[in-house]
Scaffold this active site. Structure first.
Site, PDB file in Angstrom:
ATOM      1  N   ALA A   1      15.350 -32.164  -7.238  1.00  0.00           N
ATOM      2  CA  ALA A   1      14.506 -32.797  -6.222  1.00  0.00           C
ATOM      3  C   ALA A   1      15.362 -33.386  -5.111  1.00  0.00           C
ATOM      4  CB  ALA A   1      13.630 -33.880  -6.852  1.00  0.00           C
ATOM      5  N   TYR A   2      16.417 -34.071  -5.504  1.00  0.00           N
ATOM      6  CA  TYR A   2      17.313 -34.661  -4.502  1.00  0.00           C
ATOM      7  C   TYR A   2      17.942 -33.571  -3.639  1.00  0.00           C
ATOM      8  CZ  TYR A   2      21.036 -37.531  -2.493  1.00  0.00           C
ATOM      9  OH  TYR A   2      21.864 -38.186  -1.627  1.00  0.00           O
ATOM     10  N   SER A   3      18.459 -32.518  -4.272  1.00  0.00           N
ATOM     11  CA  SER A   3      19.099 -31.433  -3.527  1.00  0.00           C
ATOM     12  C   SER A   3      18.112 -30.763  -2.586  1.00  0.00           C
ATOM     13  CB  SER A   3      19.689 -30.409  -4.509  1.00  0.00           C
ATOM     14  OG  SER A   3      20.680 -31.000  -5.335  1.00  0.00           O
TER      15      SER A   3
ATOM     16  N   SER B   1      15.326 -32.037  -1.338  1.00  0.00           N
ATOM     17  CA  SER B   1      14.914 -32.954  -0.265  1.00  0.00           C
ATOM     18  C   SER B   1      15.972 -33.024   0.825  1.00  0.00           C
ATOM     19  CB  SER B   1      14.632 -34.347  -0.829  1.00  0.00           C
ATOM     20  OG  SER B   1      15.807 -35.000  -1.267  1.00  0.00           O
TER      21      SER B   1
END
Length: 248
Positions: A154-156, A158
């Site tokens: 999710a972080y990557s 986003s």
């Protein structure tokens, strides 16, 4: 820390995630170099940060709430008298688990803050810059948006979205006096690391050729160049502070 006296004289900045970490460091530099700031944060440390920085303006706002962002932009513009700079530093790491185990609410919350929230902030603040014919937008992405970090989907995702969004908006505004760029730091010492297991921090350190995590002031220095009048012929671009990790 090198200071450029007067570099931000007469300039007003909105800094999201401004109560701590990179946002706080950028705020300190802009103030020291003659500017004014409005700190945005939902962190309980916002009031303390405002007091420590000399009673600067601040707004408690959840950037994933579009209506709250619109209201905060209007409030900050009124308090500062103008808006010349937007630094979007608010963000979360999200869960650190494989995709097959990734909680849906964790995915949705990470995207809501890191990508949707950044879009809301750009959308709400850029019109104030266009009205004055001048602006500098710095969107904080991550090396993870270029390379992807395992167990951080999710972080990557986003942060990859932040890079694509920045390139799009920068091209839209080219020639209108508003410069839009992104920063892709590798992992640096910051309170956000408390959201991660030590194994993930160790993995990210191992990927940095310099063999160490970054220091927040190193990324803040780059942000302040991007936010200044000196950055005048580079837009829709990405700057790295990665210790040699990134290769493009």
């Amino acid at each position: 820390m090198t200071s450029y006296a007067g570099r931000f004289a007469g300039r007003a900045a909105i800094i999201t995630g401004g109560a701590s970490g990179l946002g706080r460091s950028v705020a300190e530099r802009i103030l020291a170099e003659g500017g004014t700031v409005s700190l945005w944060d939902m962190n309980s440390a916002l009031d303390e940060a405002r007091n420590q920085l000399g009673g600067v303006h601040g707004v408690k706002v959840d950037v994933s709430d579009s209506a709250a962002v619109e209201a905060a932009a209007a409030e900050s513009a009124a308090a500062l008298g103008r808006v010349d700079i937007l630094v979007c530093s608010a963000g979360i790491t999200g869960p650190t688990v494989p995709v097959t185990e990734f909680p849906l609410d964790g995915w949705e919350r990470t995207i809501a803050i890191n990508l949707n929230g950044l879009f809301y902030c750009n959308r709400a603040v850029v019109p104030h810059m266009l009205a004055n014919g001048y602006g500098r937008v710095v969107n904080i992405a991550s090396v993870a948006g270029k390379e992807g970090n395992p167990n951080a989907s999710a972080y990557s995702a986003s942060k990859a979205g932040v890079i694509g969004f920045t390139k799009s908006l920068g091209k839209e505004l080219a020639g209108k006096g508003v410069i839009v760029n992104a920063l892709t730091p590798a992992t640096f010492e910051s309170p956000i690391l408390a959201q991660l297991p030590q194994s993930q921090v160790d993995y990210m350190r191992s990927k940095i050729p310099m063999g160490r995590l970054g220091e927040v002031h190193e990324s803040a220095a780059m942000v302040c160049f991007m936010a200044s009048e000196e950055c005048s012929f580079t837009t829709a671009s990405v700057f790295d502070t990665s210790g040699g990790r990134t290769t493009y």
